[in-house]
Design a protein around this motif. Structure first.
Motif, PDB file in Angstrom:
ATOM      1  N   GLY A   1       0.818  -1.203   0.000  1.00  0.00           N
ATOM      2  CA  GLY A   1       0.000   0.000   0.000  1.00  0.00           C
ATOM      3  C   GLY A   1       0.852   1.254   0.000  1.00  0.00           C
ATOM      4  O   GLY A   1       2.073   1.216   0.190  1.00  0.00           O
ATOM      5  N   THR A   2       0.213   2.347  -0.243  1.00  0.00           N
ATOM      6  CA  THR A   2       0.901   3.643  -0.196  1.00  0.00           C
ATOM      7  C   THR A   2       0.205   4.560   0.800  1.00  0.00           C
ATOM      8  O   THR A   2       0.073   5.754   0.572  1.00  0.00           O
ATOM      9  CB  THR A   2       0.898   4.302  -1.595  1.00  0.00           C
ATOM     10  N   ALA A   3      -0.266   3.951   1.883  1.00  0.00           N
ATOM     11  CA  ALA A   3      -0.988   4.746   2.873  1.00  0.00           C
ATOM     12  C   ALA A   3      -0.066   5.794   3.481  1.00  0.00           C
ATOM     13  O   ALA A   3       1.105   5.531   3.757  1.00  0.00           O
ATOM     14  CB  ALA A   3      -1.544   3.839   3.957  1.00  0.00           C
ATOM     15  N   HIS A   4      -0.627   6.932   3.688  1.00  0.00           N
ATOM     16  CA  HIS A   4       0.122   8.029   4.289  1.00  0.00           C
ATOM     17  C   HIS A   4       0.057   7.899   5.807  1.00  0.00           C
ATOM     18  O   HIS A   4      -0.838   7.247   6.354  1.00  0.00           O
ATOM     19  CB  HIS A   4      -0.459   9.362   3.829  1.00  0.00           C
ATOM     20  N   PRO A   5       1.015   8.511   6.509  1.00  0.00           N
ATOM     21  CA  PRO A   5       0.997   8.416   7.978  1.00  0.00           C
ATOM     22  C   PRO A   5      -0.252   9.054   8.563  1.00  0.00           C
ATOM     23  O   PRO A   5      -0.758  10.053   8.055  1.00  0.00           O
ATOM     24  CB  PRO A   5       2.265   9.167   8.393  1.00  0.00           C
ATOM     25  N   VAL A   6      -0.744   8.442   9.638  1.00  0.00           N
ATOM     26  CA  VAL A   6      -1.936   8.932  10.326  1.00  0.00           C
ATOM     27  C   VAL A   6      -1.580   9.164  11.793  1.00  0.00           C
ATOM     28  O   VAL A   6      -1.163   8.247  12.497  1.00  0.00           O
ATOM     29  CB  VAL A   6      -3.112   7.935  10.217  1.00  0.00           C
TER      30      VAL A   6
ATOM     31  N   GLY B   1      -5.686   8.438   5.880  1.00  0.00           N
ATOM     32  CA  GLY B   1      -4.421   8.492   5.159  1.00  0.00           C
ATOM     33  C   GLY B   1      -4.480   7.966   3.754  1.00  0.00           C
ATOM     34  O   GLY B   1      -3.447   7.580   3.191  1.00  0.00           O
ATOM     35  N   ARG B   2      -5.644   7.947   3.168  1.00  0.00           N
ATOM     36  CA  ARG B   2      -5.762   7.432   1.807  1.00  0.00           C
ATOM     37  C   ARG B   2      -5.086   8.336   0.778  1.00  0.00           C
ATOM     38  O   ARG B   2      -4.442   7.861  -0.141  1.00  0.00           O
ATOM     39  CB  ARG B   2      -7.239   7.277   1.439  1.00  0.00           C
ATOM     40  N   GLU B   3      -5.274   9.632   0.931  1.00  0.00           N
ATOM     41  CA  GLU B   3      -4.811  10.562  -0.101  1.00  0.00           C
ATOM     42  C   GLU B   3      -3.668  11.450   0.362  1.00  0.00           C
ATOM     43  O   GLU B   3      -2.954  12.030  -0.468  1.00  0.00           O
ATOM     44  CB  GLU B   3      -5.981  11.448  -0.556  1.00  0.00           C
TER      45      GLU B   3
END
Length: 864
Positions: A186-191, A345-347
């Motif tokens: 995945g390329t999830a962004h940090p949350v 953190g999807r986008e």
């Protein structure tokens, strides 16, 4: 035109070669892809050959929810530059958008089950993708088991993919015959996690109730998130009622200008399609999206940078003891929490506000409960029976169904004629399974010949609370309603009328099923068209049909007024809310009920008034007439009772009751009130005490005469007297001592030693024979005047046990207690003599009692 730029940006693309290789090889695969990677929207068209490269295939994608199925189909169609109904279509209950060239069809798992029952081979389908397997919905687990069965027995070429963001990959791989596990990066962004517990303790959820203080806190956290962070806010709440309450609180803040230019949207299964579409498209204004767990997966809400998580979820539960099943509010699992947080953190980098303390997080369950473990299994059991495996023992399931829940489900199915005595589906059962309804509601639809379609449609989906708890009023509100629920209700009514009329001429009434409605107009087609709001007039038969449907669907919840509450035929009591239109009705049928915290009675959420004829018709399988002989209010009560389950319809005295039943009632009386009901003479009481003493100190063969032992051996000692008794007064005439005598060890000859080992009286030095008190079996008591024991230095014994000697004054009052006479004469007597000699001067008080002559008389008489 295919939107290649959007497709190329989906990370799951890198997993496609491995997935294709798995399907070309073993034919099964488990795809694990984090949220936002495109597993739902890229994989199906790629497997169908719609993106070029690879063979042309027809792919069916199963989603757990209607909203997710529609959204996934629309997104795939958009990526292909088409509209739904072209290469990509969808089918959900009551809605089908599929064209002749459709190669990817998104369906709900319920629709997939219907197809498998009609066409187990799934002719024309090359690949089935089971999406969001981690949610462990019962329909999804069942569909997976059926599909594996099809692949093993009918179509080994059918390819299966189990896809999920987070799942038990190894378990699914084993279930699919050792399928390869394909993982997508995945390329999830940090949350960032912000812990935001309520400032004060809130009550834990119970049933559908959530503490209003918690909802007020959630609304305040949303306002805080809007002030502290940028981007849209996605707020997770357990249900529609909670969404409505929080939306109202945010609406008040909006009206006061506290939130700025913000749009509040609600997304859940009941939301209008237009609202659902608006949520899934970028917004021109900043948005707050209030959602149920439907937004945890399958759906991407663009623009979201902040998630507010209430920490609650809804799961099905069933109370088999009370016959109640419904959704209940629970703490969301840690897996659900990760899913929800990932939405922020999807986008881009995001933030999740969790409305509980960090210390509580470790105590949350790891995963949500699989539905098969906690839900009502009636529909599942029918599916399994129609599949040819009534016990579901041969199905490939991650978790086996609980035995108790399956037994309860089979009992319901047997009562409605859906399965035979062996649990196999009847013709009626097969028809019920194809209605797309819970079997209970399907039974009501068939047995009202479709006339109950409006009521069945209302009961098939939770109605808005404002519709009230009177089923008739709720149906009328749906007819008038212009909300999204009413629109879906009208669509479902049309569908149900259509399926009810399908094959009506071939409808059969299986053994054990209730005959199709035999009242006036039962087979008459309805005059109203529920699809038109104009059909809102109050039909004359509304009361009749609403009650009939509820009673047929839930026969064990037919209830009669009994005091201030209603007694269901299941034995559970139910109460109506204050001001309910149903109050005072002699009979009601309870369609929906729950049990409030701390209450033993159920609470009616939705029901209808019925008459006794409908009650008898619907719950006929629970009807019966029997002789009842029991111990009640201190005596034997014999009566003939006509019952509808737990409800007594008629009672008549029984003049000549079965002697065995009378005997059982008398024994129950003895168990409840004890053997004091018998006639205990003083000699009988002493005999029991003597036997207790011997049993304690010598054991067998002396009988145990405790209450428990006497109940266990009642046939040996209380017959034939008990067999002749008919009531309490007869018990009082039974001589308990004579009866106890039967337990003495006559066969061994030991009974003759009773007076030797435990004599009623013992001789003392004065010549008197003094009664022994065996009330305390540990140490029997000999109460004797002190002067009668002169000259005796050894304490008397019975069965080798020293008696506890109570030495009495001349007036018969205790002067001393000893179990060692020799020591008493030596050490204790001097003090007693000094105290009593002046008080009783006419009695002898020798200085050496051990050598003195025992006597029963005074000094004066001794001189004569």
């Amino acid at each position: 035109m295919i939107r290649h730029d959007a497709l190329d940006a989906l990370p799951v693309r890198a997993a496609l070669p491995g997935l294709r290789a798995a399907l070309d090889g073993p034919g099964t695969a488990v795809l694990v892809a984090p949220p936002g990677t495109g597993k739902t929207t890229l994989v199906p068209p790629a497997l169908a050959g719609l993106l070029g490269g690879g063979p042309t295939r027809r792919v069916v994608v199963a989603e757990p929810r209607r909203i997710a199925a529609r959204a996934a189909a629309r997104r795939m169609a958009w990526l292909l530059g088409e509209r739904t109904g072209g290469s990509v279509g969808y089918t959900v209950r009551g809605e089908r958008v599929v064209g002749r060239h459709t190669r990817v069809e998104v369906v709900t798992t319920g629709v997939l089950l219907q197809r498998l029952q009609r066409d187990p081979e799934l002719a024309g389908v090359d690949v089935v993708v089971l999406d969001e397997c981690h949610e462990r919905h019962l329909d999804a687990d069942t569909a997976a088991a059926f599909l594996w069965d099809v692949r093993e027995t009918l179509r080994p070429e059918l390819r299966l993919v189990a896809a999920s963001a987070t799942t038990d990959a190894e378990g699914w791989a084993r279930l699919l015959g050792g399928a390869p596990v394909i993982e997508a990066e995945g390329t999830a962004h940090p949350v960032e996690v912000v812990w935001a517990p309520p400032p004060r303790a809130v009550r834990p959820p119970h049933g559908l109730r959530v503490d209003p203080a918690l909802l007020a806190h959630v609304a305040s956290v949303v306002r805080r998130a809007l002030a502290e962070r940028s981007g849209d806010v996605l707020c997770f709440l357990p249900g529609v009622g909670e969404i409505t309450r929080v939306a109202g609180q945010l609406g008040t803040a909006l009206a006061q200008g506290d939130l700025g230019d913000v749009e509040v949207l609600q997304v859940h299964g009941r939301a209008p399609a237009a609202v659902q579409d608006a949520v899934l498209a970028p917004g021109a204004r900043r948005r707050v999206v209030l959602a149920t767990s439907v937004a945890e997966s399958s759906l991407t809400v663009p623009g979201v940078r902040v998630v507010v998580d209430s920490g609650l979820a809804r799961e099905p539960r069933v109370d088999h003891a009370r016959g109640l099943s419904a959704l209940t509010t629970v703490r969301a699992s840690r897996a659900a929490g990760r899913q929800r947080a990932g939405r922020a953190g999807r986008e881009a980098p995001g933030t999740v506000y969790r409305c509980w303390a960090e210390a509580e997080d470790a105590r949350l369950p790891l995963y949500p409960s699989p539905e098969i473990k906690v839900a009502d299994l009636t529909a599942f059991a029918l599916q399994a029976a129609c599949w040819g495996d009534p016990g579901a023992s041969g199905l490939a399931l991650l978790d086996p169904p609980p035995g108790g829940a399956m037994a309860a489900a089979r009992a319901v199915l047997t009562a409605i004629g859906a399965v035979d005595a062996d649990g196999r589906a009847t013709e009626r059962g097969v028809r019920l399974a194809r209605l797309g309804l819970h079997p209970r509601l399907g039974r009501a639809l068939l047995d009202t010949s479709g006339e109950g379609a409006e009521v069945v449609a209302l009961l098939s989906e939770e109605a808005p609370r404002e519709y009230g708890n009177d089923l008739v009023s709720a149906v009328r509100a749906a007819r008038r309603g212009g909300d999204a629920y009413a629109q879906r209700w009208r669509t479902e009514v049309r569908r149900l009328r259509a399926v009810a009329s399908e094959g009506a001429a071939q409808a059969v009434t299986s053994k054990g099923a209730v005959q199709a409605v035999a009242s006036e107009g039962a087979a008459r087609p309805p005059a109203r068209d529920a699809g038109s709001p104009a059909g809102g007039g109050a039909g004359a038969g509304d009361d009749r049909i609403a009650g009939r449907v509820a009673a047929l669907a839930f026969p064990e919840r037919v209830a009669r007024l009994d005091g201030g509450s209603y007694l269901m035929v299941s034995g559970t009591r139910a109460e109506l809310a204050e001001g309910s239109a149903l109050r005072g009705a002699p009979w009601i049928a309870v369609a929906v009920a729950d049990r409030p915290v701390g209450r033993g009675h159920a609470r009616v959420q939705l029901g209808a008034a019925i008459d006794e004829d409908v009650a008898r018709l619907a719950a006929g399988a629970l009807a019966g007439e029997a002789e009842e002989v029991r111990w009640s209010d201190g005596d034997v009560v014999a009566r003939r009772v006509e019952r509808l389950g737990a409800v007594e319809l008629a009672v008549r005295p029984l003049q000549h009751a079965d002697p065995l039943l009378v005997r059982g009632a008398l024994l129950e009386g003895l168990r409840q009130e004890g053997f004091g009901l018998l006639r205990w003479t003083p000699d009988a009481l002493v005999l029991r005490q003597r036997l207790t003493f011997l049993r304690l100190h010598l054991g067998g063969p002396w009988p145990d005469v405790s209450d428990e032992a006497l109940h266990a051996r009642v046939d040996e000692w209380l017959e034939p007297e008990l067999g002749r008794a008919r009531r309490r007064a007869d018990l009082a005439r039974i001589d308990a001592g004579q009866a106890l005598g039967r337990l003495l060890p006559w066969a061994t000859g030991e009974a003759a030693r009773l007076d030797e080992l435990a004599p009623e009286r013992v001789a003392v030095p004065s010549g008197s024979r003094i009664r022994v008190d065996y009330a305390d079996p540990e140490r029997p008591v000999l109460a004797v005047k002190l002067q009668e024991m002169f000259g005796l230095t050894e304490t008397p014994r019975v069965a080798g046990v020293p008696l506890l000697v109570h030495l009495l004054s001349p007036a018969g009052r205790p002067a001393a207690v000893t179990a060692d006479l020799a020591s008493f004469w030596k050490d204790g007597y001097r003090g007693v003599r000094a105290e009593l000699r002046g008080r009783y001067p006419k009695h002898p008080w020798p200085e050496d009692p051990a050598t003195a002559e025992p006597t029963r008389h005074t000094t004066a008489r001794l001189r004569r």
